[in-house]
Scaffold this active site. Structure first.
Site, short mmCIF file in Angstrom:
data_model
loop_
_atom_site.label_atom_id
_atom_site.label_comp_id
_atom_site.label_asym_id
_atom_site.label_seq_id
_atom_site.Cartn_x
_atom_site.Cartn_y
_atom_site.Cartn_z
N ASP A 118 0.86 -1.17 0.00
CA ASP A 118 0.00 0.00 0.00
C ASP A 118 0.91 1.23 0.00
O ASP A 118 2.09 1.14 0.34
CB ASP A 118 -0.89 -0.01 1.25
CG ASP A 118 -1.89 1.13 1.25
OD1 ASP A 118 -2.56 1.32 0.24
OD2 ASP A 118 -1.96 1.84 2.26
N ASP A 120 -0.08 4.88 1.26
CA ASP A 120 -0.18 5.80 2.39
C ASP A 120 0.08 5.10 3.72
O ASP A 120 -0.54 4.09 4.04
CB ASP A 120 -1.57 6.44 2.42
CG ASP A 120 -1.87 7.13 1.10
OD1 ASP A 120 -0.93 7.68 0.52
OD2 ASP A 120 -3.04 7.09 0.66
N ASP A 369 -1.34 -0.79 5.97
CA ASP A 369 -1.52 -0.24 7.32
C ASP A 369 -2.97 -0.25 7.76
O ASP A 369 -3.26 0.01 8.93
CB ASP A 369 -1.02 1.21 7.36
CG ASP A 369 -1.90 2.14 6.56
OD1 ASP A 369 -2.65 2.93 7.17
OD2 ASP A 369 -1.87 2.06 5.32
#
Length: 533
Positions: A118, A120, A369
């Site tokens: 991912d 961000d 996250d």
């Protein structure tokens, strides 16, 4: 460093069109196995010979003369356990506990063909005191100028350290909750006012049917992006409680404002910031992005190959280049890029599996996250292996190391409470059922009063020690992975859905690419005393 002739494939999926510069993008890299081990001097910084990444989407590829590296800075050696940096000379440098990779389910990296990342808060780390403050300010302005909120709130500021992940917002009541793994509310605030034990029990403990604490009545604070929204919601709850008259006038608020209406307004203001470009330069996750659809094979999104030098999108048929509009032959990438990597945008997971020749979904490791957006979906829907990035973990384990003596004290006080309570129960039973003369009854009653006084003293000492320990981690919410003596709801989700978890993605470079991650042994409560744990 020599790489095999098979090209590296980089697949992108984005939450917006190619023309948007604010889209949330993820990256998945095929990891070809090198034909020969890399020279030792390439290893100490990246530790990865099969995958290459950096923090941006520009210039993805392989430089055959110099591998991309992630600068980890000096490695700490304190409390590293038995973990060693695999590429350190003579295998002598320990991995700091805060940078270790922790394992819930066995994972052999030799079986992993591709690793997805991912963007961000995984590849790209943001400073919450700046990034989230800007998002917060933009949201407040939308509330005032677009939704008619009082101008006083423009003076508010955002405390980036107040909220933590794993909390639950009660939209109807204006409460913020922290629960254990059994969904029992242990810490609760109404706005910024701590709720008493009696309030918590009467609100969440005296029901015939257990609440699920899910949408639509509750909102889950599981991403770092949502901390500012939660903080603003708490501020608005306090403000409305103290100034109800300011929410009963005006066009927008002809009816009495409710907490749930305020939460919806906050969400609407956040969405406005994304849509009108207020946060265009900031990468922000939006539940209505196209990431979820990427994970569904029935999604018929077009798959484009990206010409790295120009950013031009080339038409493909399941990854095979086809003629562009107005042309009779496909436009091919520049020759010097053919041996480096191929970059794609759009498509779905079926395209990805085909491009990478994935035979089994368990051959893919996805790193993210977001416990729901990244980890749960990729694990439950696709069967991919998962690694959760928990930036808060590094500080959490450091504080845990410092609190060992306090934890011993807490265990001792808890045992003392149990012992005193058992004695009290025994005396009460004797006074109620045993045949006693007056002197014996008076003696036992006197001893009972002493024990009850001792119990109260130990209880106060235990509660004070618990609060002190709690506040060492966070003055309001305590330890991220614990709620009292139980694992927190957040920790329970990490345990259920993440095969691995760690504080930052670069910790992968401290371990061998062929590492076999094995979990620690599970223990039931009856085993602790028997095994002396």
């Amino acid at each position: 460093m020599r790489m095999p002739k098979r090209p590296l494939v980089a697949a992108l999926y984005s939450s917006a069109s190619a023309a948007s510069s604010s889209s949330s993008t993820a990256l998945l890299l095929f990891r070809p196995r090198p034909t020969h081990p890399p020279p030792h001097h390439y290893l100490p910084r990246t530790g990865y010979s099969r995958s290459v990444w950096n923090g941006s989407m520009e210039g993805i590829g392989v430089d055959e003369k110099r591998p991309l590296a992630v600068d980890l800075g000096p490695c700490n050696t304190a409390d590293g356990g038995d973990g060693r940096i695999w590429s350190s000379r003579e295998w002598g440098q320990k991995i700091a506990t805060g940078k270790r990779i922790f394992c819930n389910r066995s994972l052999n990296m030799k079986n992993i063909i591709a690793v997805g990342f991912d963007m961000d808060y995984t590849l790209a780390q943001y400073k919450p005191e700046t990034f989230e403050s800007m998002a917060y300010d933009g949201t407040v302005k939308k509330l005032v100028y677009n939704l008619g909120y009082p101008h006083e709130i423009l003076e508010w500021t955002f405390d980036s350290k107040y909220m933590v992940r794993g909390l639950v917002l009660d939209k109807k009541r204006g409460n913020i909750l922290k629960m254990d793994r059994h969904k029992y509310v242990k810490v609760a605030y109404h706005g910024f006012r701590e709720m008493s034990k009696e309030e918590k029990v009467s609100t969440y403990g005296n029901t015939l049917v257990r609440d699920s604490f899910d949408e639509p009545d509750y909102a889950l604070i599981d991403t770092l992006f949502s901390l500012a929204e939660a903080y603003l919601f708490a501020q608005l709850v306090d403000f409305m409680d103290k100034n109800p008259a300011k929410f009963t006038s005006g066009v927008e608020y002809s009816l009495q404002c409710s907490y749930i209406r305020m939460y919806k307004d906050v969400r609407a203001a956040v969405d406005l910031c994304h849509r009108d470009g207020t946060l265009k330069q900031m990468v922000a996750k939006d539940p209505g992005s196209s990431k979820p659809s990427f994970f569904h094979e029935e999604n018929r999104a077009n798959l484009f190959e990206v010409e790295s030098e120009t950013g031009m999108l080339l038409n493909t048929d399941n990854g095979i280049l086809i003629p562009q509009v107005g042309s009779t032959s496909p436009r091919l990438p520049p020759k010097h890029l053919k041996k480096a990597c191929r970059v794609f945008q759009g498509g779905n997971v079926a395209h990805l599996h085909k491009l990478l020749s994935i035979a089994s979904s368990s051959q893919v490791l996805y790193v993210g996250d977001h416990i729901y957006g990244d980890i749960l979906r990729s694990k439950k829907v696709l069967g991919w292996r998962t690694m959760l990035v928990v930036p808060e973990l590094e500080q959490e384990v450091e504080l845990l190391c410092r609190s060992r003596e306090m934890r011993k004290k807490l265990r001792q006080l808890r045992l003392e409470r149990d012992l005193v309570e058992d004695k009290i129960h025994h005396l009460k039973w004797s006074l109620k059922f045993d045949i006693l003369d007056a002197n014996e009854e008076q003696s036992l009653s006197s001893e009972l009063h002493k024990l009850e006084f001792q119990r109260e003293q130990v209880r106060c000492l235990h509660q004070d020690a618990q609060r002190e320990h709690h506040q060492k981690f966070h003055k309001v919410w305590g330890q991220l992975m614990k709620t009292g003596y139980q694992n927190s709801r957040f920790a329970h989700q990490v345990e259920r859905f993440a095969c691995l978890y760690t504080s930052q993605v670069t910790n992968l470079s401290l371990y061998s690419p062929d590492k076999y991650y094995r979990p620690s042994e599970d223990f039931m409560p009856h085993e602790f005393d028997i095994l002396g744990l």
